[in-house]
Design an enzyme around this catalytic site. Structure first.
Site, PDB file in Angstrom:
ATOM      1  N   LYS A 104      49.937 -10.628   2.097  1.00  0.00           N
ATOM      2  CA  LYS A 104      49.104 -11.547   2.879  1.00  0.00           C
ATOM      3  C   LYS A 104      48.548 -12.688   2.035  1.00  0.00           C
ATOM      4  CE  LYS A 104      45.511  -8.100   2.277  1.00  0.00           C
ATOM      5  NZ  LYS A 104      46.470  -7.101   1.744  1.00  0.00           N
ATOM      6  N   GLY A 186      39.601   6.640  -1.380  1.00  0.00           N
ATOM      7  CA  GLY A 186      40.750   5.760  -1.524  1.00  0.00           C
ATOM      8  C   GLY A 186      40.814   4.653  -0.500  1.00  0.00           C
ATOM      9  N   LYS A 204      44.243 -12.832   6.391  1.00  0.00           N
ATOM     10  CA  LYS A 204      44.969 -12.373   7.583  1.00  0.00           C
ATOM     11  C   LYS A 204      44.739 -13.294   8.781  1.00  0.00           C
ATOM     12  CE  LYS A 204      44.838  -7.555   6.049  1.00  0.00           C
ATOM     13  NZ  LYS A 204      44.183  -6.230   6.222  1.00  0.00           N
TER      14      LYS A 204
END
Length: 435
Positions: A104, A186, A204
Protein backbone atom coordinates in the site's frame (compact mmCIF):
# COMPACT_ATOMS: atom_id res chain seq x y z
CA UNK A 1 -3.76 -28.09 -22.08
CA UNK A 2 -2.60 -24.50 -21.62
CA UNK A 3 0.93 -23.94 -20.33
CA UNK A 4 1.50 -23.40 -16.65
CA UNK A 5 1.64 -19.79 -15.44
CA UNK A 6 4.97 -19.19 -13.73
CA UNK A 7 4.95 -17.21 -10.49
CA UNK A 8 7.98 -15.47 -8.99
CA UNK A 9 7.75 -14.41 -5.36
CA UNK A 10 9.65 -11.49 -3.83
CA UNK A 11 9.50 -12.10 -0.07
CA UNK A 12 8.62 -15.14 2.00
CA UNK A 13 7.40 -13.59 5.25
CA UNK A 14 3.90 -13.84 6.65
CA UNK A 15 2.09 -13.00 3.41
CA UNK A 16 4.62 -14.58 1.05
CA UNK A 17 4.48 -17.80 3.04
CA UNK A 18 0.70 -17.75 2.79
CA UNK A 19 0.83 -17.33 -0.97
CA UNK A 20 3.38 -20.14 -1.36
CA UNK A 21 1.23 -22.43 0.78
CA UNK A 22 -1.82 -21.89 -1.46
CA UNK A 23 0.20 -22.49 -4.63
CA UNK A 24 1.71 -25.66 -3.18
CA UNK A 25 -1.70 -27.00 -2.11
CA UNK A 26 -4.17 -26.44 -4.96
CA UNK A 27 -6.58 -29.27 -4.09
CA UNK A 28 -10.23 -28.23 -3.54
CA UNK A 29 -9.51 -24.72 -4.85
CA UNK A 30 -10.42 -23.26 -8.24
CA UNK A 31 -8.93 -25.49 -10.97
CA UNK A 32 -6.86 -22.57 -12.28
CA UNK A 33 -4.85 -22.56 -9.03
CA UNK A 34 -3.43 -25.90 -10.15
CA UNK A 35 -2.13 -24.19 -13.30
CA UNK A 36 0.01 -21.77 -11.26
CA UNK A 37 3.61 -22.87 -10.73
CA UNK A 38 5.96 -21.31 -8.17
CA UNK A 39 9.23 -20.86 -10.08
CA UNK A 40 11.57 -18.74 -7.94
CA UNK A 41 11.42 -17.06 -4.51
CA UNK A 42 13.67 -14.21 -3.35
CA UNK A 43 14.52 -14.12 0.37
CA UNK A 44 16.95 -12.10 2.47
CA UNK A 45 18.46 -15.07 4.31
CA UNK A 46 18.62 -18.57 2.84
CA UNK A 47 19.07 -20.15 6.28
CA UNK A 48 16.18 -18.50 8.06
CA UNK A 49 13.28 -20.77 9.20
CA UNK A 50 10.36 -20.56 6.75
CA UNK A 51 6.59 -20.52 7.36
CA UNK A 52 6.23 -23.05 4.52
CA UNK A 53 8.57 -25.83 3.36
CA UNK A 54 10.02 -25.15 -0.11
CA UNK A 55 12.65 -26.89 -2.18
CA UNK A 56 15.96 -25.08 -1.64
CA UNK A 57 16.42 -24.86 -5.42
CA UNK A 58 13.56 -22.34 -5.58
CA UNK A 59 15.25 -19.87 -3.22
CA UNK A 60 17.60 -17.02 -4.10
CA UNK A 61 18.83 -13.86 -2.36
CA UNK A 62 18.78 -11.96 -5.67
CA UNK A 63 15.37 -10.43 -6.53
CA UNK A 64 16.56 -9.68 -10.06
CA UNK A 65 17.09 -13.40 -10.63
CA UNK A 66 13.36 -13.91 -9.97
CA UNK A 67 12.32 -11.04 -12.22
CA UNK A 68 14.57 -12.03 -15.11
CA UNK A 69 13.77 -15.75 -15.01
CA UNK A 70 12.14 -16.48 -18.41
CA UNK A 71 9.80 -19.03 -16.78
CA UNK A 72 8.28 -16.36 -14.51
CA UNK A 73 5.15 -14.76 -15.97
CA UNK A 74 3.84 -12.96 -12.85
CA UNK A 75 6.01 -11.30 -10.19
CA UNK A 76 4.48 -11.08 -6.70
CA UNK A 77 5.98 -8.34 -4.50
CA UNK A 78 5.34 -8.84 -0.78
CA UNK A 79 8.54 -7.46 0.77
CA UNK A 80 6.92 -4.18 1.84
CA UNK A 81 8.43 -0.73 2.30
CA UNK A 82 9.12 1.88 -0.36
CA UNK A 83 12.52 0.73 -1.59
CA UNK A 84 13.67 -1.54 -3.08
CA UNK A 85 10.01 -2.53 -3.63
CA UNK A 86 9.22 0.35 -6.01
CA UNK A 87 12.35 -0.23 -8.10
CA UNK A 88 11.72 -3.98 -8.27
CA UNK A 89 8.13 -3.46 -9.41
CA UNK A 90 9.32 -1.13 -12.18
CA UNK A 91 12.07 -3.59 -13.09
CA UNK A 92 9.52 -6.39 -13.44
CA UNK A 93 7.30 -4.20 -15.63
CA UNK A 94 10.29 -3.33 -17.83
CA UNK A 95 10.96 -7.07 -18.18
CA UNK A 96 7.43 -7.55 -19.53
CA UNK A 97 6.12 -9.25 -16.39
CA UNK A 98 2.76 -8.53 -14.78
CA UNK A 99 2.96 -7.69 -11.08
CA UNK A 100 0.81 -8.44 -8.06
CA UNK A 101 1.60 -6.44 -4.93
CA UNK A 102 0.26 -5.98 -1.41
CA UNK A 103 2.35 -2.84 -0.95
CA UNK A 104 0.00 0.00 0.00
CA UNK A 105 2.83 2.43 0.77
CA UNK A 106 4.33 2.17 -2.73
CA UNK A 107 0.97 2.29 -4.53
CA UNK A 108 -0.29 5.27 -2.48
CA UNK A 109 2.83 7.30 -3.33
CA UNK A 110 3.96 5.97 -6.70
CA UNK A 111 0.81 4.42 -8.15
CA UNK A 112 0.61 6.83 -11.08
CA UNK A 113 4.19 6.17 -12.13
CA UNK A 114 3.70 2.41 -11.85
CA UNK A 115 0.35 2.46 -13.70
CA UNK A 116 1.80 4.45 -16.58
CA UNK A 117 4.79 2.13 -16.85
CA UNK A 118 2.51 -0.93 -16.87
CA UNK A 119 0.28 0.57 -19.56
CA UNK A 120 3.28 1.36 -21.75
CA UNK A 121 4.59 -2.20 -21.33
CA UNK A 122 1.19 -3.84 -21.87
CA UNK A 123 1.21 -5.67 -18.53
CA UNK A 124 -0.92 -5.64 -15.38
CA UNK A 125 -0.20 -4.39 -11.87
CA UNK A 126 -2.93 -5.67 -9.55
CA UNK A 127 -3.27 -4.52 -5.94
CA UNK A 128 -6.24 -6.24 -4.29
CA UNK A 129 -4.19 -7.17 -1.22
CA UNK A 130 -3.01 -3.58 -0.62
CA UNK A 131 -6.31 -2.52 1.01
CA UNK A 132 -8.56 -4.52 3.29
CA UNK A 133 -6.59 -7.77 3.45
CA UNK A 134 -8.94 -10.50 2.28
CA UNK A 135 -11.87 -8.15 1.60
CA UNK A 136 -12.51 -7.82 -2.15
CA UNK A 137 -12.77 -4.05 -2.64
CA UNK A 138 -10.24 -3.08 -5.33
CA UNK A 139 -11.75 -5.14 -8.16
CA UNK A 140 -15.36 -4.16 -7.26
CA UNK A 141 -14.40 -0.48 -7.45
CA UNK A 142 -12.69 -1.02 -10.80
CA UNK A 143 -15.32 -3.27 -12.36
CA UNK A 144 -18.52 -4.25 -10.52
CA UNK A 145 -19.33 -0.69 -9.43
CA UNK A 146 -18.02 0.95 -12.60
CA UNK A 147 -21.50 1.98 -13.74
CA UNK A 148 -22.03 4.12 -10.65
CA UNK A 149 -21.27 7.73 -9.82
CA UNK A 150 -19.35 7.17 -6.60
CA UNK A 151 -20.01 9.90 -4.06
CA UNK A 152 -18.27 8.63 -0.94
CA UNK A 153 -16.00 5.83 0.26
CA UNK A 154 -15.52 5.50 4.00
CA UNK A 155 -14.32 2.77 6.23
CA UNK A 156 -12.47 1.15 9.06
CA UNK A 157 -9.34 0.02 7.25
CA UNK A 158 -6.83 -0.57 10.03
CA UNK A 159 -7.37 -3.61 12.21
CA UNK A 160 -4.90 -2.61 14.93
CA UNK A 161 -6.65 0.65 15.80
CA UNK A 162 -10.07 -0.98 15.56
CA UNK A 163 -9.00 -3.64 18.04
CA UNK A 164 -7.73 -0.96 20.43
CA UNK A 165 -10.88 1.17 20.15
CA UNK A 166 -13.13 -1.88 20.59
CA UNK A 167 -11.36 -2.83 23.83
CA UNK A 168 -11.49 0.77 25.10
CA UNK A 169 -15.23 0.95 24.44
CA UNK A 170 -16.22 -2.47 25.75
CA UNK A 171 -13.94 -2.68 28.78
CA UNK A 172 -13.18 0.94 29.62
CA UNK A 173 -9.51 0.01 29.25
CA UNK A 174 -6.81 2.64 28.89
CA UNK A 175 -5.19 3.21 25.49
CA UNK A 176 -1.63 2.40 26.64
CA UNK A 177 -2.69 -0.90 28.26
CA UNK A 178 -4.63 -2.07 25.21
CA UNK A 179 -1.79 -1.10 22.86
CA UNK A 180 0.59 -3.25 24.90
CA UNK A 181 -1.84 -6.18 24.65
CA UNK A 182 -2.14 -5.64 20.88
CA UNK A 183 1.63 -5.79 20.54
CA UNK A 184 1.83 -9.00 22.57
CA UNK A 185 -0.90 -10.57 20.42
CA UNK A 186 0.88 -9.58 17.21
CA UNK A 187 -1.82 -7.11 16.12
CA UNK A 188 0.54 -4.14 16.54
CA UNK A 189 4.20 -3.75 15.66
CA UNK A 190 6.89 -2.88 18.19
CA UNK A 191 6.79 0.58 16.59
CA UNK A 192 3.03 1.05 16.13
CA UNK A 193 3.17 4.55 14.62
CA UNK A 194 2.01 3.56 11.12
CA UNK A 195 -1.19 2.15 12.63
CA UNK A 196 -1.99 4.33 15.63
CA UNK A 197 -1.02 7.61 13.95
CA UNK A 198 -3.31 6.88 11.01
CA UNK A 199 -0.57 6.60 8.36
CA UNK A 200 -1.56 3.10 7.22
CA UNK A 201 -5.20 4.16 6.84
CA UNK A 202 -4.16 7.27 4.90
CA UNK A 203 -2.21 5.14 2.40
CA UNK A 204 -5.26 2.95 1.88
CA UNK A 205 -7.83 5.72 1.49
CA UNK A 206 -5.59 7.45 -1.05
CA UNK A 207 -5.63 4.25 -3.12
CA UNK A 208 -9.40 3.80 -2.77
CA UNK A 209 -10.02 7.43 -3.73
CA UNK A 210 -7.94 7.04 -6.88
CA UNK A 211 -10.00 4.04 -7.95
CA UNK A 212 -13.39 5.42 -6.89
CA UNK A 213 -13.04 8.85 -8.47
CA UNK A 214 -10.78 8.16 -11.42
CA UNK A 215 -7.65 10.16 -10.66
CA UNK A 216 -4.64 10.07 -8.37
CA UNK A 217 -4.44 12.21 -5.23
CA UNK A 218 -1.48 13.60 -3.32
CA UNK A 219 -0.96 11.14 -0.47
CA UNK A 220 1.22 13.60 1.47
CA UNK A 221 -1.65 16.14 1.56
CA UNK A 222 -4.25 13.84 3.15
CA UNK A 223 -5.22 15.27 6.61
CA UNK A 224 -4.34 12.49 9.03
CA UNK A 225 -4.95 12.11 12.75
CA UNK A 226 -4.54 8.85 14.65
CA UNK A 227 -5.76 7.55 17.99
CA UNK A 228 -2.62 7.94 20.10
CA UNK A 229 -4.01 11.13 21.65
CA UNK A 230 -7.52 9.79 22.17
CA UNK A 231 -8.68 9.73 25.78
CA UNK A 232 -10.90 7.08 27.28
CA UNK A 233 -13.24 9.73 28.66
CA UNK A 234 -14.24 10.74 25.11
CA UNK A 235 -14.98 7.12 24.20
CA UNK A 236 -17.17 6.95 27.33
CA UNK A 237 -18.96 10.26 26.65
CA UNK A 238 -19.57 9.23 23.03
CA UNK A 239 -21.13 5.99 24.24
CA UNK A 240 -23.43 7.87 26.62
CA UNK A 241 -24.53 10.06 23.72
CA UNK A 242 -25.32 7.09 21.47
CA UNK A 243 -22.09 6.84 19.45
CA UNK A 244 -19.09 4.57 19.08
CA UNK A 245 -15.63 5.91 18.24
CA UNK A 246 -13.83 4.52 15.19
CA UNK A 247 -10.75 5.56 13.24
CA UNK A 248 -12.44 6.39 9.95
CA UNK A 249 -10.86 7.01 6.58
CA UNK A 250 -13.13 9.02 4.28
CA UNK A 251 -12.95 10.05 0.64
CA UNK A 252 -15.84 11.99 -0.89
CA UNK A 253 -16.54 14.33 -3.75
CA UNK A 254 -17.24 17.91 -2.76
CA UNK A 255 -20.65 19.47 -3.39
CA UNK A 256 -19.09 21.66 -6.06
CA UNK A 257 -17.76 20.21 -9.30
CA UNK A 258 -14.71 21.25 -11.20
CA UNK A 259 -11.71 20.27 -13.26
CA UNK A 260 -9.80 18.79 -11.54
CA UNK A 261 -12.56 17.10 -9.53
CA UNK A 262 -12.39 18.44 -5.93
CA UNK A 263 -12.23 15.70 -3.30
CA UNK A 264 -12.24 15.66 0.49
CA UNK A 265 -10.03 13.01 2.10
CA UNK A 266 -9.33 12.57 5.79
CA UNK A 267 -8.36 10.07 8.45
CA UNK A 268 -9.47 10.82 12.01
CA UNK A 269 -11.12 9.37 15.11
CA UNK A 270 -14.83 9.81 14.45
CA UNK A 271 -18.08 9.37 16.38
CA UNK A 272 -20.29 6.84 14.59
CA UNK A 273 -24.02 6.54 15.48
CA UNK A 274 -24.85 3.13 16.95
CA UNK A 275 -27.30 2.40 14.11
CA UNK A 276 -24.72 3.15 11.38
CA UNK A 277 -23.44 0.13 9.39
CA UNK A 278 -19.84 0.78 10.50
CA UNK A 279 -20.69 0.94 14.22
CA UNK A 280 -20.82 -2.85 14.61
CA UNK A 281 -17.42 -3.49 13.03
CA UNK A 282 -15.28 -4.58 15.98
CA UNK A 283 -11.97 -6.21 16.82
CA UNK A 284 -9.43 -6.57 14.02
CA UNK A 285 -12.10 -6.61 11.31
CA UNK A 286 -12.24 -4.03 8.54
CA UNK A 287 -15.19 -2.63 6.59
CA UNK A 288 -15.50 -0.29 3.61
CA UNK A 289 -18.77 1.50 2.85
CA UNK A 290 -19.26 2.65 -0.74
CA UNK A 291 -22.03 5.13 -1.55
CA UNK A 292 -22.99 5.79 -5.15
CA UNK A 293 -25.71 6.43 -7.67
CA UNK A 294 -27.72 4.39 -8.51
CA UNK A 295 -26.57 1.58 -6.19
CA UNK A 296 -26.98 3.43 -2.87
CA UNK A 297 -24.91 1.93 -0.05
CA UNK A 298 -22.90 -1.28 -0.20
CA UNK A 299 -20.52 -2.49 2.51
CA UNK A 300 -17.55 -4.84 2.25
CA UNK A 301 -16.65 -6.50 5.55
CA UNK A 302 -14.12 -9.04 6.75
CA UNK A 303 -10.62 -9.72 8.10
CA UNK A 304 -8.33 -6.86 7.16
CA UNK A 305 -4.91 -8.39 7.67
CA UNK A 306 -3.00 -11.58 8.35
CA UNK A 307 -1.34 -14.30 6.31
CA UNK A 308 -4.51 -16.06 5.20
CA UNK A 309 -6.72 -13.11 4.19
CA UNK A 310 -3.91 -11.19 2.46
CA UNK A 311 -2.58 -14.26 0.66
CA UNK A 312 -6.13 -14.96 -0.52
CA UNK A 313 -6.26 -11.53 -2.16
CA UNK A 314 -2.81 -11.95 -3.74
CA UNK A 315 -3.72 -15.29 -5.29
CA UNK A 316 -7.02 -13.84 -6.56
CA UNK A 317 -5.01 -11.24 -8.51
CA UNK A 318 -2.68 -13.92 -9.91
CA UNK A 319 -5.73 -15.89 -11.04
CA UNK A 320 -7.13 -12.80 -12.79
CA UNK A 321 -3.92 -12.45 -14.78
CA UNK A 322 -3.64 -16.19 -15.40
CA UNK A 323 -7.23 -16.41 -16.61
CA UNK A 324 -6.74 -13.68 -19.20
CA UNK A 325 -3.40 -15.16 -20.26
CA UNK A 326 -4.85 -18.62 -20.79
CA UNK A 327 -7.99 -17.35 -22.49
CA UNK A 328 -5.83 -15.54 -25.04
CA UNK A 329 -3.24 -18.36 -25.15
CA UNK A 330 -0.49 -16.01 -24.07
CA UNK A 331 0.14 -12.33 -23.32
CA UNK A 332 -2.32 -10.14 -25.15
CA UNK A 333 -4.08 -6.82 -25.07
CA UNK A 334 -4.58 -5.41 -21.58
CA UNK A 335 -8.18 -5.31 -20.29
CA UNK A 336 -8.88 -1.62 -19.47
CA UNK A 337 -11.25 -2.51 -16.63
CA UNK A 338 -8.79 -4.85 -14.96
CA UNK A 339 -5.89 -2.43 -15.40
CA UNK A 340 -8.00 0.62 -14.40
CA UNK A 341 -5.68 3.55 -14.95
CA UNK A 342 -6.60 7.15 -14.14
CA UNK A 343 -9.14 8.73 -16.47
CA UNK A 344 -9.51 12.25 -15.10
CA UNK A 345 -7.63 14.71 -12.86
CA UNK A 346 -8.55 14.92 -9.18
CA UNK A 347 -7.29 17.24 -6.45
CA UNK A 348 -7.79 17.63 -2.73
CA UNK A 349 -10.09 20.51 -1.82
CA UNK A 350 -9.05 23.33 0.49
CA UNK A 351 -9.26 21.93 4.01
CA UNK A 352 -11.31 24.91 5.15
CA UNK A 353 -14.09 23.96 2.73
CA UNK A 354 -14.48 20.41 4.03
CA UNK A 355 -17.85 19.95 5.70
CA UNK A 356 -18.67 17.46 8.42
CA UNK A 357 -20.12 17.20 11.91
CA UNK A 358 -17.86 17.64 14.93
CA UNK A 359 -17.51 16.46 18.53
CA UNK A 360 -15.66 18.83 20.86
CA UNK A 361 -15.00 18.74 24.61
CA UNK A 362 -14.07 21.85 26.58
CA UNK A 363 -12.76 22.20 30.11
CA UNK A 364 -14.54 25.11 31.80
CA UNK A 365 -15.39 26.70 35.11
CA UNK A 366 -18.63 25.47 36.68
CA UNK A 367 -20.31 28.86 36.54
CA UNK A 368 -23.67 30.22 35.39
CA UNK A 369 -23.85 31.19 31.74
CA UNK A 370 -20.93 29.09 30.49
CA UNK A 371 -23.04 26.90 28.23
CA UNK A 372 -24.80 29.98 26.88
CA UNK A 373 -21.53 31.73 26.11
CA UNK A 374 -20.14 28.66 24.35
CA UNK A 375 -23.34 28.28 22.37
CA UNK A 376 -23.26 31.97 21.50
CA UNK A 377 -19.78 31.70 19.98
CA UNK A 378 -20.98 28.87 17.80
CA UNK A 379 -24.16 30.69 16.80
CA UNK A 380 -22.35 33.91 15.86
CA UNK A 381 -20.34 31.91 13.31
CA UNK A 382 -23.35 30.03 11.95
CA UNK A 383 -22.33 26.73 13.52
CA UNK A 384 -25.53 24.85 14.29
CA UNK A 385 -25.45 22.69 17.44
CA UNK A 386 -27.13 19.31 17.64
CA UNK A 387 -26.45 18.81 21.35
CA UNK A 388 -24.56 20.48 24.17
CA UNK A 389 -24.10 18.62 27.47
CA UNK A 390 -22.27 19.36 30.71
CA UNK A 391 -20.41 16.50 32.42
CA UNK A 392 -18.62 16.13 35.75
CA UNK A 393 -19.48 19.50 37.25
CA UNK A 394 -17.62 20.17 40.53
CA UNK A 395 -15.75 22.91 42.37
CA UNK A 396 -12.76 22.02 40.21
CA UNK A 397 -14.67 22.83 37.04
CA UNK A 398 -16.78 21.08 34.44
CA UNK A 399 -16.61 19.58 30.98
CA UNK A 400 -18.87 20.71 28.17
CA UNK A 401 -19.38 18.36 25.21
CA UNK A 402 -20.81 19.72 21.97
CA UNK A 403 -21.89 17.85 18.84
CA UNK A 404 -22.49 20.11 15.86
CA UNK A 405 -24.45 19.74 12.68
CA UNK A 406 -22.50 19.69 9.42
CA UNK A 407 -20.33 22.78 9.06
CA UNK A 408 -17.24 23.85 7.14
CA UNK A 409 -13.88 23.37 8.81
CA UNK A 410 -13.22 27.09 8.42
CA UNK A 411 -16.33 28.07 10.40
CA UNK A 412 -15.53 25.46 13.04
CA UNK A 413 -11.99 26.73 13.49
CA UNK A 414 -13.22 30.30 13.90
CA UNK A 415 -15.76 29.24 16.52
CA UNK A 416 -13.20 27.18 18.46
CA UNK A 417 -10.77 30.11 18.50
CA UNK A 418 -13.46 32.39 19.93
CA UNK A 419 -14.54 29.85 22.56
CA UNK A 420 -11.01 29.24 23.77
CA UNK A 421 -10.66 32.99 24.28
CA UNK A 422 -13.54 33.01 26.79
CA UNK A 423 -12.26 33.59 30.35
CA UNK A 424 -14.37 30.74 31.75
CA UNK A 425 -12.95 28.20 29.25
CA UNK A 426 -9.62 26.69 30.25
CA UNK A 427 -9.04 24.68 27.10
CA UNK A 428 -10.15 22.46 24.24
CA UNK A 429 -9.70 18.92 25.55
CA UNK A 430 -10.82 16.91 22.50
CA UNK A 431 -11.90 17.45 18.91
CA UNK A 432 -13.17 14.48 16.87
CA UNK A 433 -15.17 14.00 13.70
CA UNK A 434 -18.78 12.83 13.81
CA UNK A 435 -20.95 11.05 11.26
Amino acid sequence: MAAKVGVGLLGLGTVGGGVASILQNPDERHPLVGELELIRVAVRDLNRPRPVALDASLLTTDPSAVIQDPAVDVVVEVIGGLEPARSLILQAIAAGKSVVTANKAVIARHGQEITEAAAAAGVYVLIEAAVGGGIPIIEPLKQSLGGNRINRVSGIINGTTNYILTRMAEEGAAYDAVLKDAQELGYAEADPAADVDGLDAADKIAILATLAFGGSVDRAAVPTEGISGLQGVDVDYANQLGYGVKLLAVAERMAVSGDPLPLSLRVQPTLVPMDHPLAGVNGVNNAILVEGDPIGRVMFYGPGAGAGPTASAVVADILNIAGIRQASDGPGKVDPLLAAGSWRPCALADSGDIRQRHYVRFKTKDAPGVIGNVGGCFGERNVSIQSIVQFNASDAGAEIVVITHEVSQRQMNEALEAIQALPEVSGLAAHLGCL
